[in-house]
Design a protein around this motif. Structure first.
Motif, PDB file in Angstrom:
ATOM      1  N   LYS A   1       0.826  -1.201   0.000  1.00 46.88           N
ATOM      2  CA  LYS A   1       0.000   0.000   0.000  1.00 46.88           C
ATOM      3  C   LYS A   1       0.862   1.253   0.000  1.00 46.88           C
ATOM      4  N   ASN A   2       0.257   2.346  -0.450  1.00 42.16           N
ATOM      5  CA  ASN A   2       0.880   3.672  -0.402  1.00 42.16           C
ATOM      6  C   ASN A   2       2.190   3.716  -1.181  1.00 42.16           C
ATOM      7  N   ASP A   3       2.089   3.454  -2.496  1.00 47.64           N
ATOM      8  CA  ASP A   3       3.210   3.647  -3.425  1.00 47.64           C
ATOM      9  C   ASP A   3       4.256   2.532  -3.337  1.00 47.64           C
ATOM     10  N   VAL A   4       3.832   1.331  -3.685  1.00 47.34           N
ATOM     11  CA  VAL A   4       4.728   0.176  -3.790  1.00 47.34           C
ATOM     12  C   VAL A   4       4.754  -0.269  -5.247  1.00 47.34           C
ATOM     13  N   GLN A   5       5.939  -0.428  -5.818  1.00 48.69           N
ATOM     14  CA  GLN A   5       6.050  -0.784  -7.232  1.00 48.69           C
ATOM     15  C   GLN A   5       7.227  -1.721  -7.481  1.00 48.69           C
ATOM     16  N   TYR A   6       7.119  -2.493  -8.557  1.00 47.86           N
ATOM     17  CA  TYR A   6       8.163  -3.401  -9.039  1.00 47.86           C
ATOM     18  C   TYR A   6       8.475  -4.505  -8.012  1.00 47.86           C
ATOM     19  N   VAL A   7       7.481  -5.346  -7.817  1.00 51.58           N
ATOM     20  CA  VAL A   7       7.562  -6.435  -6.837  1.00 51.58           C
ATOM     21  C   VAL A   7       7.246  -7.752  -7.528  1.00 51.58           C
ATOM     22  N   THR A   8       7.955  -8.807  -7.171  1.00 51.94           N
ATOM     23  CA  THR A   8       7.655 -10.158  -7.638  1.00 51.94           C
ATOM     24  C   THR A   8       7.516 -11.089  -6.448  1.00 51.94           C
ATOM     25  N   LEU A   9       6.427 -11.868  -6.425  1.00 54.42           N
ATOM     26  CA  LEU A   9       6.236 -12.972  -5.480  1.00 54.42           C
ATOM     27  C   LEU A   9       6.257 -14.254  -6.295  1.00 54.42           C
ATOM     28  N   SER A  10       7.240 -15.123  -6.047  1.00 56.08           N
ATOM     29  CA  SER A  10       7.404 -16.314  -6.868  1.00 56.08           C
ATOM     30  C   SER A  10       7.664 -17.550  -6.014  1.00 56.08           C
ATOM     31  N   TYR A  11       7.204 -18.693  -6.502  1.00 52.81           N
ATOM     32  CA  TYR A  11       7.476 -19.998  -5.901  1.00 52.81           C
ATOM     33  C   TYR A  11       7.243 -19.987  -4.388  1.00 52.81           C
ATOM     34  N   SER A  12       6.091 -19.496  -3.981  1.00 50.02           N
ATOM     35  CA  SER A  12       5.770 -19.383  -2.563  1.00 50.02           C
ATOM     36  C   SER A  12       4.419 -20.001  -2.272  1.00 50.02           C
ATOM     37  N   THR A  13       4.159 -20.291  -1.000  1.00 48.77           N
ATOM     38  CA  THR A  13       2.865 -20.815  -0.579  1.00 48.77           C
ATOM     39  C   THR A  13       2.193 -19.816   0.351  1.00 48.77           C
ATOM     40  N   LEU A  14       0.892 -19.628   0.165  1.00 49.28           N
ATOM     41  CA  LEU A  14       0.075 -18.769   1.016  1.00 49.28           C
ATOM     42  C   LEU A  14      -1.119 -19.603   1.448  1.00 49.28           C
TER      43      LEU A  14
ATOM     44  N   THR B   1      -4.339   4.001  -5.367  1.00 49.02           N
ATOM     45  CA  THR B   1      -4.177   3.295  -6.643  1.00 49.02           C
ATOM     46  C   THR B   1      -2.797   3.478  -7.264  1.00 49.02           C
ATOM     47  N   GLY B   2      -1.839   3.994  -6.508  1.00 53.97           N
ATOM     48  CA  GLY B   2      -0.510   4.215  -7.046  1.00 53.97           C
ATOM     49  C   GLY B   2       0.422   3.023  -6.932  1.00 53.97           C
ATOM     50  N   ASN B   3      -0.069   1.902  -6.402  1.00 54.62           N
ATOM     51  CA  ASN B   3       0.730   0.691  -6.291  1.00 54.62           C
ATOM     52  C   ASN B   3       0.585  -0.104  -7.579  1.00 54.62           C
ATOM     53  N   SER B   4       1.704  -0.586  -8.135  1.00 56.58           N
ATOM     54  CA  SER B   4       1.594  -1.186  -9.457  1.00 56.58           C
ATOM     55  C   SER B   4       2.831  -2.000  -9.802  1.00 56.58           C
ATOM     56  N   PHE B   5       2.702  -2.721 -10.915  1.00 56.96           N
ATOM     57  CA  PHE B   5       3.780  -3.498 -11.506  1.00 56.96           C
ATOM     58  C   PHE B   5       4.226  -4.612 -10.554  1.00 56.96           C
ATOM     59  N   ILE B   6       3.261  -5.514 -10.287  1.00 56.23           N
ATOM     60  CA  ILE B   6       3.475  -6.627  -9.365  1.00 56.23           C
ATOM     61  C   ILE B   6       3.292  -7.937 -10.137  1.00 56.23           C
ATOM     62  N   THR B   7       4.210  -8.871  -9.959  1.00 54.34           N
ATOM     63  CA  THR B   7       4.128 -10.183 -10.603  1.00 54.34           C
ATOM     64  C   THR B   7       3.917 -11.266  -9.551  1.00 54.34           C
ATOM     65  N   PHE B   8       2.985 -12.187  -9.830  1.00 59.11           N
ATOM     66  CA  PHE B   8       2.763 -13.371  -9.012  1.00 59.11           C
ATOM     67  C   PHE B   8       2.898 -14.583  -9.925  1.00 59.11           C
ATOM     68  N   HIS B   9       3.867 -15.455  -9.662  1.00 62.32           N
ATOM     69  CA  HIS B   9       3.944 -16.651 -10.505  1.00 62.32           C
ATOM     70  C   HIS B   9       4.450 -17.863  -9.736  1.00 62.32           C
ATOM     71  N   HIS B  10       3.928 -19.017 -10.102  1.00 64.47           N
ATOM     72  CA  HIS B  10       4.283 -20.307  -9.506  1.00 64.47           C
ATOM     73  C   HIS B  10       4.104 -20.311  -7.988  1.00 64.47           C
TER      74      HIS B  10
END
Length: 531
Positions: free
Chosen positions: A196-209, A225-234
């Motif tokens: 939240k509050n201006d977070v950008q360019y993050v990847t969460l990968s190969y993790s369990t939730l 709405t300024g948080n963006s460019f987030i990848t979630f994979h595997h």
């Protein structure tokens, strides 16, 4: 909207505890940081390297983690912290120093950069103690478990988030972690992975939730709405009520994830958010994609997903499920290369690779787990591999510019003796904005052409620059020249922003001269590199 945790989530906890006990007995002996394996949006904006190149220290308490941060030479001195054992409230105290800002009830990464935290040995467990990232950049968290972090009850930590990020955070890679709760809000827990509050360019990968009322959010309200460019994979999302993730505004790329038992809703795109959802496997779940609990619409582009025993609600005032006939309602351009596993094999390859103590295994693009050092192989034809290209100028909500690869080496524009000047500046802009590491600030000339320069007190060897346009101005820059600002010699000519290479030149000043543009150019960052 506050929503109670479902009975199904709580009923699964006894089984989960038994499985976890078995998992401890099978833990891998030791892992090492695999910074070369960073993927997704964390590869953009200069890339994410964490503490690569810095000292490596060991820590078995939270206090030792804080001490390692606080005894660095500066807040940006690279460091790799290898963690083992159980980190909890009893061994986590506040440590003071000029290179840190810590607290006793949380692992605090605040106002710092260039840090890797990685679990080694028999495993690293953050028990009822969250990891908080604030006003920080270039962070890697890898091969750890964070469990049962509470926002009510006792003990309290990190607002109830397992990993939480807020307030101008850039370039974070979270990889091969387990994020766990034991219920929902009524039981004292909040999100597993919140931004939240201006977070950008993050990847969460190969993790369990798992076992939580809330998987995670991107944006704390309909106006954040300024948080963006987030990848979630595997990743594996299992026994989660909702928010896998909840996305308010911004861009998310969600691919090759395995979703099992999403009890109330799944990917919740709202408030203008745009999600690219590729080759995921959804099983035994409800309302896995759409806009939920609001009338503020979000959007999605879908391809290759499998919906196995998924049920859908009827549309309503605050309910807009994407199914049962799931169709795209937007397009999203992705600036980095990636390879898709076939959705049909996602449950098996994610089960083999996702989570801590799995040896940091990854998929090779053909649904086969490999060690990180093995590298990728050619994808199988059935996997529908996708190698994206840079977005068109009309895709203004995708980060800009889009270099063909992430820069390596040290950005000389951030050196302590670096400065900036130019030919003119539009009202509200500054020359220094091109070297502050912040894509939300920029320089514009007073017209549609002009010079912007980076300079140093002593000569630097420069052979490559990266010009990054501000969001909303992608493609505005037309023709340009790169000049040796000390002599006026032209080093390179061309058009369009991005990565520009030329013969290595020793100089005290490099100038980027815009000679034509289709609209007011906005240069967010002017990066300079030796090679």
């Amino acid at each position: 909207m506050k929503r109670p945790v479902t009975r199904r989530l709580l009923a699964a906890l006894a089984t989960t505890a038994a499985v976890a006990a078995i998992g401890v007995a099978l833990q891998a002996p030791q892992a090492s940081a695999a910074t070369g394996g960073v993927t997704g949006f964390a590869t953009q904006n200069g890339g994410t390297t964490g503490g690569a190149g810095g000292a490596t220290v060991q820590a078995s308490t939270g206090t030792a983690i804080h001490t390692a941060l606080c005894t660095r030479a500066s807040t940006s001195t690279p460091i790799i912290i290898q963690v083992s054992g159980t980190i909890n409230h009893g061994n986590t105290t506040k440590v003071s120093g000029s290179s840190c800002n810590t607290a006793a009830d949380v692992i605090e990464l605040k106002g710092i950069s260039n840090v890797t935290i990685i679990g080694v040995g028999g495993g690293a467990i953050f028990d009822q103690l969250g990891i908080h990232i604030r006003d920080s950049s270039n962070i890697i968290i890898q091969n750890v478990t964070v469990r049962n972090v509470k926002k009510s009850g006792s003990p309290l930590s990190n607002g109830g988030d397992a990993i939480g990020m807020e307030s101008t955070v850039r370039n974070v890679w979270v990889d091969h972690v387990n994020l766990e709760a034991s219920g929902g809000e009524a039981q004292g827990f909040d999100g597993l992975f919140d931004m939240k509050n201006d977070v950008q360019y993050v990847t969460l990968s190969y993790s369990t939730l798992s076992n939580s009322g809330r998987g995670g959010l991107i944006g704390s309200s309909e106006t954040d709405t300024g948080n963006s460019f987030i990848t979630f994979h595997h990743n594996l999302y299992q026994n989660i009520d909702s928010r896998t993730p909840l996305l308010r505004g911004g861009i998310a790329h969600i691919y090759n994830n395995s979703y099992v038992s999403l009890n109330e809703s799944g990917i919740n795109s709202r408030a203008g958010a745009r999600a690219k959802v590729d080759n995921n496997y959804f099983k035994n779940s409800k309302d896995v994609l759409g806009t939920f609990y609001t009338s503020e619409a979000g959007y999605w582009q879908v391809s290759g997903n499998i919906f196995d025993n998924v049920t859908w609600s009827s549309p309503g005032t605050d309910t807009n499920p994407a199914g049962p006939n799931v169709q795209s309602n937007t397009t999203v351009s992705i600036p980095y290369s990636y390879t898709l596993d076939a959705a049909s094999c996602v449950p098996s390859v994610v089960a083999a690779t996702a989570g801590a103590n799995k040896g940091l295994q990854v998929s090779n693009g053909s649904c086969t787990p490999v060690s990180p050092s093995a590298g990728p192989s050619s994808p199988a034809p059935s996997a529908s591999p996708s190698r994206s290209t840079a977005p068109s100028p009309s895709a203004s909500s995708v980060p800009s510019p889009q270099p063909s690869s992430s820069p390596s080496g040290t950005n000389l524009s951030l050196a302590s003796d670096a400065g900036a000047d130019g030919s003119s500046k539009a009202s509200g802009t500054s020359y220094g904005n091109v070297k502050d590491g912040n894509l939300s600030t920029f320089w514009s000339p007073s017209g549609v052409t002009g010079d912007i320069s980076v300079k140093w007190s002593s000569a630097k060897s420069v052979s490559r620059i990266v010009i990054r346009e501000a969001s909303g101005s992608t493609g505005a820059i037309g023709s340009w020249q790169v000049l040796n600002g000390a002599t006026g010699a032209v080093l390179k000519s061309g058009s369009g922003a991005g990565t520009i290479t030329f013969t290595a030149t020793s100089t005290t000043k490099v100038t980027f001269r815009i000679t034509s543009s289709s609209a007011a150019p906005k240069v967010a960052e002017f990066e300079t590199y030796a090679s």
